[in-house]
Design an enzyme around this catalytic site. Structure first.
Site, short mmCIF file in Angstrom:
data_model
loop_
_atom_site.label_atom_id
_atom_site.label_comp_id
_atom_site.label_asym_id
_atom_site.label_seq_id
_atom_site.Cartn_x
_atom_site.Cartn_y
_atom_site.Cartn_z
N CYS A 110 -2.62 -22.86 -3.05
CA CYS A 110 -3.09 -23.72 -4.14
C CYS A 110 -3.92 -24.88 -3.57
O CYS A 110 -4.99 -24.66 -3.05
CB CYS A 110 -1.91 -24.20 -4.99
SG CYS A 110 -2.46 -24.85 -6.57
N TYR A 111 -3.38 -26.11 -3.60
CA TYR A 111 -4.15 -27.23 -3.01
C TYR A 111 -4.50 -26.92 -1.56
O TYR A 111 -5.62 -27.20 -1.11
CB TYR A 111 -3.32 -28.51 -3.08
CG TYR A 111 -4.03 -29.72 -2.53
CD1 TYR A 111 -4.97 -30.39 -3.30
CD2 TYR A 111 -3.78 -30.19 -1.24
CE1 TYR A 111 -5.64 -31.50 -2.80
CE2 TYR A 111 -4.44 -31.29 -0.73
CZ TYR A 111 -5.37 -31.95 -1.51
OH TYR A 111 -6.04 -33.03 -1.02
N GLU A 159 5.43 -18.57 -3.56
CA GLU A 159 6.79 -19.02 -3.26
C GLU A 159 7.71 -19.04 -4.48
O GLU A 159 8.92 -19.04 -4.34
CB GLU A 159 6.77 -20.39 -2.58
CG GLU A 159 6.32 -21.57 -3.44
CD GLU A 159 4.80 -21.75 -3.51
OE1 GLU A 159 4.06 -20.77 -3.29
OE2 GLU A 159 4.36 -22.87 -3.81
N GLY A 168 -0.36 -29.42 -3.91
CA GLY A 168 -0.30 -30.88 -3.98
C GLY A 168 -0.99 -31.35 -5.24
O GLY A 168 -1.74 -30.60 -5.86
N ASP A 211 28.95 -29.05 1.91
CA ASP A 211 28.07 -29.57 2.96
C ASP A 211 28.85 -30.34 4.02
O ASP A 211 28.69 -30.11 5.22
CB ASP A 211 27.00 -30.50 2.36
CG ASP A 211 26.24 -29.82 1.25
OD1 ASP A 211 26.28 -28.57 1.19
OD2 ASP A 211 25.62 -30.52 0.43
N LYS A 227 21.12 -24.95 0.25
CA LYS A 227 22.53 -24.73 -0.05
C LYS A 227 23.03 -23.34 0.34
O LYS A 227 24.06 -23.19 0.97
CB LYS A 227 22.73 -24.94 -1.55
CG LYS A 227 24.14 -25.13 -1.96
CD LYS A 227 24.60 -26.48 -1.51
CE LYS A 227 25.88 -26.93 -2.10
NZ LYS A 227 26.03 -28.39 -1.91
N HIS A 267 0.86 -19.41 -6.53
CA HIS A 267 2.06 -19.82 -5.77
C HIS A 267 2.96 -18.63 -5.45
O HIS A 267 3.79 -18.25 -6.26
CB HIS A 267 2.85 -20.86 -6.58
CG HIS A 267 2.17 -22.18 -6.67
ND1 HIS A 267 2.29 -23.15 -5.71
CD2 HIS A 267 1.33 -22.68 -7.60
CE1 HIS A 267 1.57 -24.20 -6.04
NE2 HIS A 267 0.97 -23.94 -7.18
#
Ligand code: XMP
Length: 514
Positions: A82-83, A171, A55, A227, A370, A169
């Site tokens: 992180c945050y 991710e 964040g 979608d 997606k 991070h």
């Protein structure tokens, strides 16, 4: 579907949707909630694990996004990123301070493999750092399990309470072994079996939709895009002929696209649903006549779309539910989803609900990315050419014709684009390039054809590779492919005498031209 759930608590970081996606890649279902969500609500969902995201704030500042100490006392494993790592430290009595220099970019981290978080991770591994604040003193009971040259606590753990804090991070793909670390947390530390699959998603959704809809009538705006097609098929599987799909052909689709959509979803297709095609081309061209400003064009197309849809909906009469093919990145990009900043508002989100008489919206894909939507599409047996269709913007060719839109220009760009797509497919590149299309520039220039002077339009070709469509690189297409496309476009498409290739990345360019 939510038998095994991991909750991501959103503190406004840029990569939050990626965290959720990585968790689902471990076959564990995951949902994102704002940090403002009640602790009681989180507890009631009975998650197997909780992840606190990054964040933009400093956790020690007044008014910064925070969480309660009790979150760490639920007995549920918590991973702070992180945050999130700093906040965990701060709330549990450690010290977070501002460092003299920001640590940013790919950084070598030395990890302690005895921590279950780093099980199987190389001792010296490259991770993505992006922080100013750092953990100056760990909270009681924690030990450091990773360091960098500049960061004494790149990761910390309190194993007996199953609390883990990572300063970098995991991710993002720049963290080479990040997926392994998240796998270790979700499947190892949280003990998830990993029973989440797309087929269970389809099954659960069909059940949930049936329970919700009962005998009600459902209306869906079908664009033929991935979608809305997946949403429509999911609904048709659940409620069959109670579903009506309205497909508005705004005359800004790619060549033959309207007929292709009708072939799949219309009476000749394999789905048993009510399909209405509205050929509204002329209406859109009339409204767009003389308009060249991009945002006005987008607005006109969006509004006219709603008008046409509304008229059809009125003919159908009152419906109980409206289906939307909203997917997770739409929710985030339009700022409807969480704590991160609004990036841009998309034409297909938030537009329809006001104008049609219905009771409730159904958004079965709201939590998916997606590629996950594509997996659901395959699971549902939707033809591959639809499932792997590249992204196509709601305003369609309207934003690929620079300046005023006319029926003649639509035909030029459709024909050029069809040739481009055909040759990309012939070269076997159609699955490896994320998005490619032809656009019609507003530039006319002098050329020579045979012995004649010409004064015609230039077509621009674009091809980009991207992970998330927020940044993109221009694809390095083979020269032979570009030459072939160019010569075919010049020979086969009237009023074009020049073809240009756009090598701009995003930023500074955008993917579309308008
Ligand atoms: P830009 O041009 O902003 O595009 O770099 C990023 C991605 O979004 C698509 N795009 C849209 N999609 N409605 C949509 O549904 C829109 O108004 C819209 N504008 C851009 C674009 O095709 C690319 O994939």
């Amino acid at each position: 579907m939510n038998k095994e759930l991991v909750i991501v608590i959103d503190f406004g970081g840029q990569y939050n949707q990626l965290v959720a996606r990585r968790v689902r890649e471990c076959s564990v279902y995951c949902e994102i909630y704002s940090y403002k969500t009640d602790l009681a609500k989180i507890k009631a969902m009975n998650p197997k694990g909780i992840i606190l995201t990054g964040g933009p704030s400093s956790c020690y500042e007044e008014g910064a996004a925070t969480c309660s100490r009790e979150l760490f006392e639920l007995g549920i494993p918590v991973l702070g990123l992180c945050y999130g790592a700093q906040l965990m430290t701060h709330v549990l009595g450690g010290k977070v301070e501002r460092a003299a220099v920001r640590e940013y970019g790919k950084t070598e981290v030395k990890v302690d493999n005895t921590s279950p978080l780093f099980n199987g991770v190389t001792e010296h591994t490259i991770c993505w750092m992006s922080h100013f604040d750092y953990i100056a003193k760990m909270a009681e009971g924690f030990r450091a399990v990773a360091v960098t040259d500049n960061c004494p606590v790149a990761a910390a753990e309190c194993a007996e309470r199953k609390l883990y804090a990572i300063q970098f991070h995991p991710e993002v793909l720049h963290t080479v072994e990040g997926s392994k670390m998240l796998y270790n947390f979700v499947r190892g530390i949280c003990g998830c079996r990993g029973d989440w699959r797309m087929d269970s998603f389809v099954e659960e959704q069909v059940k949930a939709i049936r329970a919700k809809v009962g005998n009600g009538r459902v209306l869906c705006a079908l664009s033929g895009g991935v979608d809305s097609s997946v949403a429509a098929v999911l609904l048709s599987k659940a409620v069959g002929e109670q579903l009506t799909c309205v497909f508005v052909d705004h005359g800004l689709l790619r060549k033959n696209e309207g007929d292709e959509v009708e072939a799949v979803f219309g009476p000749a297709g394999s789905y048993k649903l009510n399909f209405i095609r509205v050929n509204a081309q002329e209406r859109f061209y009339e409204k767009l006549a003389g308009v060249s400003e991009p945002e006005r064009k987008r607005k006109i197309i969006g509004e006219e779309f709603i008008r046409v849809f509304e008229e059809e909906a009125r003919k159908i009469g009152a419906v109980d539910f409206l289906v939307q093919g909203t997917i997770y990145p739409d929710v985030v990009e339009s700022g409807l989803g969480g704590e991160s900043a609004v990036i841009k508002s998309h034409h297909n989100v938030g537009g329809l609900p006001d104008c049609v008489d219905f009771k409730e919206i159904i958004e079965p894909l709201r939590n998916l990315f997606k590629d996950e939507v594509r997996k659901v599409g395959l699971e549902l047996g939707i033809p591959e050419h639809l499932v792997f269709r590249q992204p196509f913007p709601g305003p369609g060719l309207g934003i690929r014709i620079i300046g005023e839109v006319t029926a003649e220009k639509v035909k030029i760009v459709q024909d050029a684009d069809a040739i481009y797509r055909e040759e990309i497919a012939n070269a076997g590149l159609d699955r490896s390039i994320n998005q490619y299309f032809a656009a019609l520039t507003n530039m006319r220039s002098v050329g020579v054809m045979g012995d004649e002077r010409t004064y015609d339009y230039a077509i621009a070709l674009r091809a980009v590779n991207t992970m998330d469509f927020m940044t993109a690189e221009s694809a390095q297409l083979p020269w032979e492919v570009l030459q072939k496309v160019t010569s075919r476009i010049i020979n086969e498409v009237s009023h074009v005498n020049r073809v240009l290739y756009d090598v701009t990345s995003k930023p500074p360019g955008t993917i579309e031209f308008e």
